[in-house]
Design a protein around this motif. Structure first.
Motif, PDB file in Angstrom:
ATOM      1  N   TYR A 148      57.600  26.855  43.422  1.00 45.58           N
ATOM      2  CA  TYR A 148      56.855  26.054  42.252  1.00 45.58           C
ATOM      3  C   TYR A 148      56.576  24.524  42.920  1.00 45.58           C
ATOM      4  O   TYR A 148      55.232  23.954  42.991  1.00 45.58           O
ATOM      5  CB  TYR A 148      57.558  25.696  41.246  1.00 45.58           C
ATOM      6  CG  TYR A 148      56.539  25.517  39.908  1.00 45.58           C
ATOM      7  CD1 TYR A 148      55.151  25.959  39.856  1.00 45.58           C
ATOM      8  CD2 TYR A 148      57.150  24.559  38.959  1.00 45.58           C
ATOM      9  CE1 TYR A 148      54.525  25.571  38.682  1.00 45.58           C
ATOM     10  CE2 TYR A 148      56.530  24.113  37.707  1.00 45.58           C
ATOM     11  CZ  TYR A 148      55.127  24.683  37.651  1.00 45.58           C
ATOM     12  OH  TYR A 148      54.419  24.161  36.587  1.00 45.58           O
ATOM     13  N   GLU A 187      56.129  23.533  45.648  1.00 49.02           N
ATOM     14  CA  GLU A 187      55.306  23.387  46.960  1.00 49.02           C
ATOM     15  C   GLU A 187      53.739  22.968  46.575  1.00 49.02           C
ATOM     16  O   GLU A 187      52.979  22.581  47.150  1.00 49.02           O
ATOM     17  CB  GLU A 187      55.183  24.797  47.685  1.00 49.02           C
ATOM     18  CG  GLU A 187      56.179  24.970  48.610  1.00 49.02           C
ATOM     19  CD  GLU A 187      56.633  24.046  49.776  1.00 49.02           C
ATOM     20  OE1 GLU A 187      55.389  23.953  50.520  1.00 49.02           O
ATOM     21  OE2 GLU A 187      57.409  23.151  49.963  1.00 49.02           O
ATOM     22  N   GLN A 188      53.577  23.156  45.278  1.00 51.57           N
ATOM     23  CA  GLN A 188      52.162  23.047  44.703  1.00 51.57           C
ATOM     24  C   GLN A 188      52.008  21.468  44.356  1.00 51.57           C
ATOM     25  O   GLN A 188      50.823  21.054  44.171  1.00 51.57           O
ATOM     26  CB  GLN A 188      52.069  23.822  43.281  1.00 51.57           C
ATOM     27  CG  GLN A 188      51.561  25.416  43.528  1.00 51.57           C
ATOM     28  CD  GLN A 188      51.381  25.992  42.364  1.00 51.57           C
ATOM     29  OE1 GLN A 188      52.252  26.882  41.795  1.00 51.57           O
ATOM     30  NE2 GLN A 188      50.263  26.026  42.069  1.00 51.57           N
ATOM     31  N   LYS A 237      46.972  19.409  35.002  1.00 48.35           N
ATOM     32  CA  LYS A 237      46.424  20.791  34.668  1.00 48.35           C
ATOM     33  C   LYS A 237      45.854  20.906  33.369  1.00 48.35           C
ATOM     34  O   LYS A 237      44.743  21.442  32.673  1.00 48.35           O
ATOM     35  CB  LYS A 237      47.480  21.960  35.069  1.00 48.35           C
ATOM     36  CG  LYS A 237      47.274  23.383  34.499  1.00 48.35           C
ATOM     37  CD  LYS A 237      48.330  24.334  35.037  1.00 48.35           C
ATOM     38  CE  LYS A 237      47.954  25.599  34.532  1.00 48.35           C
ATOM     39  NZ  LYS A 237      49.041  26.661  34.938  1.00 48.35           N
ATOM     40  N   CYS A 277      43.770  17.627  42.426  1.00 48.85           N
ATOM     41  CA  CYS A 277      45.087  18.388  41.951  1.00 48.85           C
ATOM     42  C   CYS A 277      46.061  17.820  42.956  1.00 48.85           C
ATOM     43  O   CYS A 277      45.819  17.699  43.990  1.00 48.85           O
ATOM     44  CB  CYS A 277      44.552  19.924  42.325  1.00 48.85           C
ATOM     45  SG  CYS A 277      45.891  20.992  42.046  1.00 48.85           S
ATOM     46  N   THR A 300      47.888  19.766  44.139  1.00 42.59           N
ATOM     47  CA  THR A 300      48.152  20.529  45.247  1.00 42.59           C
ATOM     48  C   THR A 300      47.576  20.335  46.397  1.00 42.59           C
ATOM     49  O   THR A 300      46.214  20.082  46.431  1.00 42.59           O
ATOM     50  CB  THR A 300      47.693  22.043  44.763  1.00 42.59           C
ATOM     51  OG1 THR A 300      48.502  22.438  43.738  1.00 42.59           O
ATOM     52  CG2 THR A 300      48.200  23.149  45.935  1.00 42.59           C
ATOM     53  N   TYR A 343      45.458  20.958  48.686  1.00 39.47           N
ATOM     54  CA  TYR A 343      44.468  21.921  49.488  1.00 39.47           C
ATOM     55  C   TYR A 343      43.695  21.290  50.564  1.00 39.47           C
ATOM     56  O   TYR A 343      43.567  20.049  50.748  1.00 39.47           O
ATOM     57  CB  TYR A 343      43.380  22.352  48.335  1.00 39.47           C
ATOM     58  CG  TYR A 343      43.781  23.066  47.109  1.00 39.47           C
ATOM     59  CD1 TYR A 343      44.291  24.247  47.160  1.00 39.47           C
ATOM     60  CD2 TYR A 343      43.802  22.247  46.008  1.00 39.47           C
ATOM     61  CE1 TYR A 343      44.697  24.842  46.156  1.00 39.47           C
ATOM     62  CE2 TYR A 343      44.158  23.149  44.906  1.00 39.47           C
ATOM     63  CZ  TYR A 343      44.675  24.107  44.824  1.00 39.47           C
ATOM     64  OH  TYR A 343      44.996  25.050  43.790  1.00 39.47           O
ATOM     65  N   PHE A 380      44.964  26.968  50.777  1.00 38.52           N
ATOM     66  CA  PHE A 380      46.499  26.139  50.310  1.00 38.52           C
ATOM     67  C   PHE A 380      47.278  26.867  51.317  1.00 38.52           C
ATOM     68  O   PHE A 380      47.675  28.234  51.397  1.00 38.52           O
ATOM     69  CB  PHE A 380      46.766  26.326  48.935  1.00 38.52           C
ATOM     70  CG  PHE A 380      48.188  26.081  48.933  1.00 38.52           C
ATOM     71  CD1 PHE A 380      48.640  24.906  49.043  1.00 38.52           C
ATOM     72  CD2 PHE A 380      49.050  26.914  48.157  1.00 38.52           C
ATOM     73  CE1 PHE A 380      50.119  24.360  48.708  1.00 38.52           C
ATOM     74  CE2 PHE A 380      50.421  26.543  48.063  1.00 38.52           C
ATOM     75  CZ  PHE A 380      50.900  25.457  48.314  1.00 38.52           C
ATOM     76  N   ASN A 403      50.997  27.341  52.459  1.00 35.67           N
ATOM     77  CA  ASN A 403      52.129  26.991  51.805  1.00 35.67           C
ATOM     78  C   ASN A 403      53.341  26.845  53.033  1.00 35.67           C
ATOM     79  O   ASN A 403      53.740  27.837  53.592  1.00 35.67           O
ATOM     80  CB  ASN A 403      52.726  28.194  50.825  1.00 35.67           C
ATOM     81  CG  ASN A 403      53.917  27.852  50.189  1.00 35.67           C
ATOM     82  OD1 ASN A 403      55.113  27.091  50.517  1.00 35.67           O
ATOM     83  ND2 ASN A 403      54.289  28.421  48.812  1.00 35.67           N
ATOM     84  N   ILE A 439      47.624  29.584  42.309  1.00 35.14           N
ATOM     85  CA  ILE A 439      47.747  28.468  42.996  1.00 35.14           C
ATOM     86  C   ILE A 439      47.187  27.236  42.962  1.00 35.14           C
ATOM     87  O   ILE A 439      46.056  27.322  42.256  1.00 35.14           O
ATOM     88  CB  ILE A 439      47.539  29.087  44.663  1.00 35.14           C
ATOM     89  CG1 ILE A 439      45.979  29.359  44.853  1.00 35.14           C
ATOM     90  CG2 ILE A 439      48.528  29.920  44.968  1.00 35.14           C
ATOM     91  CD1 ILE A 439      45.920  29.468  46.338  1.00 35.14           C
TER      92      ILE A 439
END
Ligand SMILES: CC(C)(COP(=O)(O)OP(=O)(O)OC[C@H]1O[C@@H](n2cnc3c(N)ncnc32)[C@H](O)[C@@H]1OP(=O)(O)O)[C@@H](O)C(=O)NCCC(=O)NCCS
Length: 359
Positions: free
Chosen positions: A36, A38-39, A52, A237, A239, A241, A259, A261, A359
């Motif tokens: 989780y 990693e996001q 979010k 975000c 994450t 990307y 993305f 990982n 993701i």
């Protein structure tokens, strides 16, 4: 927003506020598993959830929680999106974050939270709710008025040098010398097209709105890809990307978002978009992106495709690049308000991983 509270034993079913983010952030990693974090590298689950649920330009999320004294024991979240449905743009909600604490399962908590959240979405004027459920939640949803118009396929491109290294138990640096990866990429991807320039980007500028207004006519059902949505979803975000943008002259012709990982060595195509007939742009984006990810180094690249008949140039390209099927993925939706399933367009759907919250 109205905040109904439904008591059950010592449980309260209600909508979350920002005050609940820390408790939800403590609870949800159980669902998302060990990767989780990693996001949102370098950030907290609370910061990720704040982005979010509360920073979306389409509106605040509806987050139903079952709260026990001092902790959250159940969640169902609904994140708003603007969805092109035939000739109109409507509000839809992407459901997710389905989790009931183990000791509270099979008491109807999830079912009641789904109903609570869908009622609120309907009250806010939403036309439908959609979700990519797993095998646990799918049957429960289907018994509660959700339908599955089609499934997705999770497909992948295995990077040959890394697959071989794993199989033989030798370092990937050794198998890399065989030059298998370049050969596999050549087979999987269309030839280079120099009519399009592909460049990395960290933000979407106003030109993306021109692409959206032009390209949307080629699709019947898709999440609106205007600048506000794309900035929030991919550029802002937490994450990390990777965004590549294709252009012809000064005009933006498409983009791809991936993305990588690092913990799993798996990369995911979150979004690939161009005009429905601009194969050159989509193919060049895919090619550049795969070449980068293979150098990355990733051991496999995953993409979702819709497992339904109907022509879709981008779907065909992804199927060509990711020839192996990992698994089918459920897709479920529930029309809200006066709409029924019969009102949904039969073809022209384009939905990708990045249109969901996986993701
Ligand atoms: C999937 C999950 C969220 C379901 O949560 P839950 O709160 O146990 O779900 P519910 O209790 O609403 O539904 C389970 C069953 O209990 C039944 N049930 C409903 N009310 C009930 C009640 N008062 N007493 C007993 N059972 C009841 C439901 O009817 C349902 O069975 P049915 O589908 O045959 O009708 C939960 O199993 C979970 O967290 N799993 C792990 C994480 C996960 O896989 N999440 C899904 C990600 S997409």
């Amino acid at each position: 927003m109205s905040r109904p509270a439904v008591e059950q034993d010592d449980l309260t079913l209600r909508f979350a506020t920002r005050e609940d983010l820390a408790a939800i952030g403590d609870f949800l990693p159980e669902l998302a598993g060990p990767h989780y974090a990693e996001q949102f590298p370098g950030r907290t689950a609370r910061e990720f959830l704040d982005w979010k649920y509360f920073r979306n330009p389409a509106g605040e999320a509806i987050v139903g929680v079952a709260a026990a004294p001092g902790r959250v024991v159940g969640t169902v979240a609904a994140v708003p999106v603007r969805l092109q449905l035939g000739d109109e743009v409507v509000t839809a909600y992407n459901l997710g974050d389905f989790l009931t604490a183990a000791e509270f399962r099979n008491r109807g908590l999830f079912s009641r939270l789904v109903d609570l959240v869908c009622r609120e979405a309907e009250a806010r004027g939403a036309a439908l709710a959609y979700v990519q459920p797993n095998a646990n939640s799918y049957p429960i949803l289907i018994r509660r008025s959700f339908r599955e118009p089609f499934r997705f396929e999770l497909r992948y491109f295995p990077v040959p040098s890394r697959a071989l290294a794993r199989k033989l138990g030798i370092p990937a640096a050794v198998t890399a010398r065989l030059r298998l990866d370049a050969a596999a990429l050549r087979l999987a991807l269309p030839r280079r097209d120099r009519s399009v320039v592909v460049e990395p980007a960290t933000a979407f500028d106003a030109r993306i709105d021109r692409l959206w207004e032009d390209a949307r006519r080629g699709y019947r059902v898709l999440v609106a890809r205007d600048r506000g949505r794309l900035q929030w979803r991919f550029a802002e975000c937490p994450t990390p990307y990777r965004i590549l943008v294709a252009r012809r002259g000064e005009e933006v012709a498409g983009y791809i978002v991936t993305f990588a990982n690092r913990a799993t060595g798996e990369a995911h195509v979150a979004d690939l978009f161009s005009r429905a007939d601009d194969r050159a742009a989509a193919a060049e984006l895919l090619r550049r992106s795969f070449e980068e990810l293979v150098r990355g180094p990733m051991r496999a690249i995953f993409a979702w495709t819709i497992a339904a008949p109907g022509p879709c140039m981008i779907g065909d390209l992804l199927r060509g690049a990711c020839r192996l099927t990992w698994s089918p993925l459920h897709f479920a939706l529930r029309p809200l308000g006066p709409r029924t399933n019969a009102d949904l367009p039969a073809g022209g759907w384009y939905l990708t991983d990045g249109d969901f919250d996986t993701i």
